[in-house]
Motif scaffolding. Structure first.
Motif, PDB file in Angstrom:
ATOM      1  N   GLU A 130      57.572  82.235  22.334  1.00  0.00           N
ATOM      2  CA  GLU A 130      55.988  82.884  21.864  1.00  0.00           C
ATOM      3  C   GLU A 130      55.004  82.440  23.294  1.00  0.00           C
ATOM      4  OE1 GLU A 130      56.530  84.246  17.503  1.00  0.00           O
ATOM      5  OE2 GLU A 130      54.534  83.382  17.919  1.00  0.00           O
ATOM      6  N   THR A 131      54.623  83.517  23.349  1.00  0.00           N
ATOM      7  CA  THR A 131      53.046  83.153  24.350  1.00  0.00           C
ATOM      8  C   THR A 131      52.080  83.682  24.029  1.00  0.00           C
ATOM      9  OG1 THR A 131      54.174  82.585  26.574  1.00  0.00           O
ATOM     10  CG2 THR A 131      52.362  83.315  26.624  1.00  0.00           C
ATOM     11  N   HIS A 132      51.220  82.261  23.900  1.00  0.00           N
ATOM     12  CA  HIS A 132      49.379  82.571  23.072  1.00  0.00           C
ATOM     13  C   HIS A 132      48.397  82.355  24.236  1.00  0.00           C
ATOM     14  CE1 HIS A 132      51.074  83.705  18.655  1.00  0.00           C
ATOM     15  NE2 HIS A 132      51.796  82.530  19.321  1.00  0.00           N
ATOM     16  N   HIS A 133      47.137  83.056  24.371  1.00  0.00           N
ATOM     17  CA  HIS A 133      46.306  82.770  24.968  1.00  0.00           C
ATOM     18  C   HIS A 133      45.034  81.436  24.483  1.00  0.00           C
ATOM     19  CE1 HIS A 133      42.071  83.587  26.783  1.00  0.00           C
ATOM     20  NE2 HIS A 133      43.004  83.454  27.996  1.00  0.00           N
ATOM     21  N   TYR A 134      44.886  80.186  24.981  1.00  0.00           N
ATOM     22  CA  TYR A 134      44.022  79.946  24.113  1.00  0.00           C
ATOM     23  C   TYR A 134      42.767  78.983  24.387  1.00  0.00           C
ATOM     24  CZ  TYR A 134      45.482  75.709  27.353  1.00  0.00           C
ATOM     25  OH  TYR A 134      44.856  75.027  28.329  1.00  0.00           O
ATOM     26  N   ASP A 155      52.903  77.825  25.595  1.00  0.00           N
ATOM     27  CA  ASP A 155      53.698  78.769  25.244  1.00  0.00           C
ATOM     28  C   ASP A 155      54.679  77.558  23.594  1.00  0.00           C
ATOM     29  OD1 ASP A 155      55.413  80.850  26.997  1.00  0.00           O
ATOM     30  OD2 ASP A 155      56.626  79.205  28.241  1.00  0.00           O
ATOM     31  N   ILE A 156      54.466  78.821  22.555  1.00  0.00           N
ATOM     32  CA  ILE A 156      54.724  77.689  21.466  1.00  0.00           C
ATOM     33  C   ILE A 156      56.594  77.746  20.925  1.00  0.00           C
ATOM     34  CG2 ILE A 156      54.548  79.499  20.431  1.00  0.00           C
ATOM     35  CD1 ILE A 156      53.046  77.391  17.860  1.00  0.00           C
ATOM     36  N   TYR A 157      57.699  76.921  21.075  1.00  0.00           N
ATOM     37  CA  TYR A 157      58.472  77.086  20.486  1.00  0.00           C
ATOM     38  C   TYR A 157      58.770  76.300  19.588  1.00  0.00           C
ATOM     39  CZ  TYR A 157      59.253  76.569  25.640  1.00  0.00           C
ATOM     40  OH  TYR A 157      59.315  77.284  27.137  1.00  0.00           O
ATOM     41  N   ASN A 187      63.296  73.513  27.935  1.00  0.00           N
ATOM     42  CA  ASN A 187      64.534  72.577  28.136  1.00  0.00           C
ATOM     43  C   ASN A 187      63.773  71.348  26.711  1.00  0.00           C
ATOM     44  OD1 ASN A 187      63.134  71.187  30.590  1.00  0.00           O
ATOM     45  ND2 ASN A 187      64.360  69.606  30.756  1.00  0.00           N
ATOM     46  N   LEU A 188      63.195  71.431  27.330  1.00  0.00           N
ATOM     47  CA  LEU A 188      62.254  70.287  26.922  1.00  0.00           C
ATOM     48  C   LEU A 188      61.592  70.859  25.039  1.00  0.00           C
ATOM     49  CD1 LEU A 188      59.272  67.965  27.541  1.00  0.00           C
ATOM     50  CD2 LEU A 188      59.244  69.564  25.763  1.00  0.00           C
ATOM     51  N   GLY A 189      61.452  71.885  25.473  1.00  0.00           N
ATOM     52  CA  GLY A 189      60.827  72.787  23.740  1.00  0.00           C
ATOM     53  C   GLY A 189      62.007  72.564  22.967  1.00  0.00           C
ATOM     54  N   HIS A 190      63.238  73.510  24.224  1.00  0.00           N
ATOM     55  CA  HIS A 190      64.570  73.401  22.909  1.00  0.00           C
ATOM     56  C   HIS A 190      64.774  72.075  22.444  1.00  0.00           C
ATOM     57  CE1 HIS A 190      68.064  74.548  22.044  1.00  0.00           C
ATOM     58  NE2 HIS A 190      68.481  73.271  22.442  1.00  0.00           N
ATOM     59  N   PHE A 191      64.403  70.871  23.014  1.00  0.00           N
ATOM     60  CA  PHE A 191      65.553  69.832  22.439  1.00  0.00           C
ATOM     61  C   PHE A 191      64.802  69.237  21.346  1.00  0.00           C
ATOM     62  CE2 PHE A 191      65.029  64.802  22.581  1.00  0.00           C
ATOM     63  CZ  PHE A 191      66.441  64.253  22.981  1.00  0.00           C
ATOM     64  N   PHE A 192      63.459  69.079  21.459  1.00  0.00           N
ATOM     65  CA  PHE A 192      62.807  68.355  20.484  1.00  0.00           C
ATOM     66  C   PHE A 192      62.664  69.319  18.918  1.00  0.00           C
ATOM     67  CE2 PHE A 192      60.902  65.724  23.948  1.00  0.00           C
ATOM     68  CZ  PHE A 192      61.240  64.862  23.794  1.00  0.00           C
ATOM     69  N   ALA A 193      62.722  70.465  19.008  1.00  0.00           N
ATOM     70  CA  ALA A 193      63.149  71.678  18.239  1.00  0.00           C
ATOM     71  C   ALA A 193      64.134  71.674  17.161  1.00  0.00           C
ATOM     72  CB  ALA A 193      62.455  73.229  19.438  1.00  0.00           C
ATOM     73  N   GLY A 207      63.506  69.638  14.496  1.00  0.00           N
ATOM     74  CA  GLY A 207      62.758  70.248  14.000  1.00  0.00           C
ATOM     75  C   GLY A 207      61.251  70.136  14.709  1.00  0.00           C
ATOM     76  N   PHE A 208      60.703  69.719  15.348  1.00  0.00           N
ATOM     77  CA  PHE A 208      59.624  69.662  15.740  1.00  0.00           C
ATOM     78  C   PHE A 208      58.883  70.956  16.157  1.00  0.00           C
ATOM     79  CE2 PHE A 208      59.864  65.021  16.893  1.00  0.00           C
ATOM     80  CZ  PHE A 208      60.076  65.029  15.541  1.00  0.00           C
ATOM     81  N   THR A 209      58.022  71.551  16.250  1.00  0.00           N
ATOM     82  CA  THR A 209      57.505  72.314  16.926  1.00  0.00           C
ATOM     83  C   THR A 209      56.263  71.852  17.640  1.00  0.00           C
ATOM     84  OG1 THR A 209      56.787  73.333  14.691  1.00  0.00           O
ATOM     85  CG2 THR A 209      55.868  75.060  16.360  1.00  0.00           C
TER      86      THR A 209
END
Length: 316
Positions: free
Chosen positions: A39-43, A52-54, A96-102, A106-108
């Motif tokens: 998901e993409t959010h404005h911060y 982006d949050i994975y 690829n980094l977000g996918h690896f750890f998620a 199981g990390f967000t």
């Protein structure tokens, strides 16, 4: 990785050949990488302030009392970088980094775009942007079901690591830091538990160029470097202490000598911090983040090391 050593150590020399060497490995895992929900959010207060949050599709492997959330700040020398590299490997980096750890742990994973010099970035804007990310995690992510208690970790690469250390050291962020650090967790909320500093130049030696002057300030390159900030705080008797927070410095075997030297100096200078120092065998300045989600054990070994660091620091 076997092709990296002949490229040398200069970042300019290794940049494009390293991207070329890893492209197909990442593309081969496209379906897997894209399977992770993003998901993409404005911060923040500018159009650049997007993240982006994975999300993991399973609970963390270890039974933690709080959700491990990893914030990754990529490098780019204050002038480049995006949370999605549109011109490389089917736009799979840094997914690829977000996918690896998620997917594996199981990390967000949160990957923000921060302001570059072209967006008006000037010290300490990197620290300001990371503070805004922390504020977003506290105000928004922690309101989602299952995220009432968050163990927060930073992973900063190169310039991104400079911004992490700015947040951890500079007096401008003392109040923000103190709101998210404690010896141990006593309830719900966001607690900073660790920071990984990957391939970070903690100072620039005698280097003086237009980019460093533009971001750090005319005549303030040393003063506003990570070691410069630390030395200034120590002289005031205000060396930052981060109770309950572990620091991991990672240097690639083929990083420039300056990164080796400044990393060792930084570890020695910050005496009040819980710091470890390790060298990533076979990697250069660019390759670690590109090696994740390739399915190649030696490429991903550093990611396993980071995951173990997170697991060791998370609330049990």
């Amino acid at each position: 990785m076997d092709k990296l050593k002949p490229l040398g150590r200069s970042i300019d020399d290794v940049l494009l050949p390293t991207f070329a060497a890893y492209a197909q490995f990442i593309i081969d895992k496209e379906n897997e990488i894209r399977s992770t929900r993003r998901e993409t959010h404005h911060y923040g207060f500018t159009p650049r302030h997007q993240l982006d949050i994975y999300y993991p599709d399973k609970e963390p492997v270890a039974p933690f009392r709080a959700k491990p959330v990893l914030v990754f700040l990529y490098g780019g020398g204050f002038v480049g970088g995006d949370k999605v590299n549109q011109g490389f490997a089917h736009s799979l980096v840094f997914g690829n980094l977000g996918h690896f750890f998620a997917s594996h742990y199981g990390f967000t994973v949160v990957i923000p775009d921060y302001r570059l010099i072209s967006h008006g970035a000037k010290y300490p804007s990197g620290g300001e942007d990371l503070k805004l990310v922390v504020d977003w995690v506290k105000a928004s992510l922690s309101q989602q079901q299952g995220y009432e208690s968050i163990d927060l970790f930073f992973l900063g690469n190169s310039a991104g690591g400079i911004h992490v250390t700015t947040y951890l050291l500079a007096p401008e962020f003392k109040e923000s830091r103190e709101a998210v650090v404690a010896e141990e967790r006593t309830g719900a909320g966001v607690l900073l538990k660790g920071a990984v500093l990957l391939g970070v130049p903690f100072h620039w030696g005698g280097e003086d160029n237009a980019i460093l002057r533009a971001y750090l300030g005319e005549g303030k390159i040393q003063e506003n470097s990570s070691i410069g900030i630390l030395e200034k705080e120590k002289k005031k008797g205000a060396e930052p202490t981060l109770p309950g927070v572990k620091i991991s410095i990672l240097v690639s075997e083929l990083d420039p000598d300056l990164i080796y030297d400044s990393s060792k100096q930084f570890k020695e200078e910050w005496k009040s911090a819980d710091i470890t120092y390790d060298v990533l065998e076979g990697h250069n300045h660019i390759s670690p983040q590109l090696g994740l989600s390739t399915g190649i054990e030696k490429e991903e070994a550093w990611g396993v090391q980071v995951a173990e660091f997170i697991k060791s620091g998370a609330t049990k």
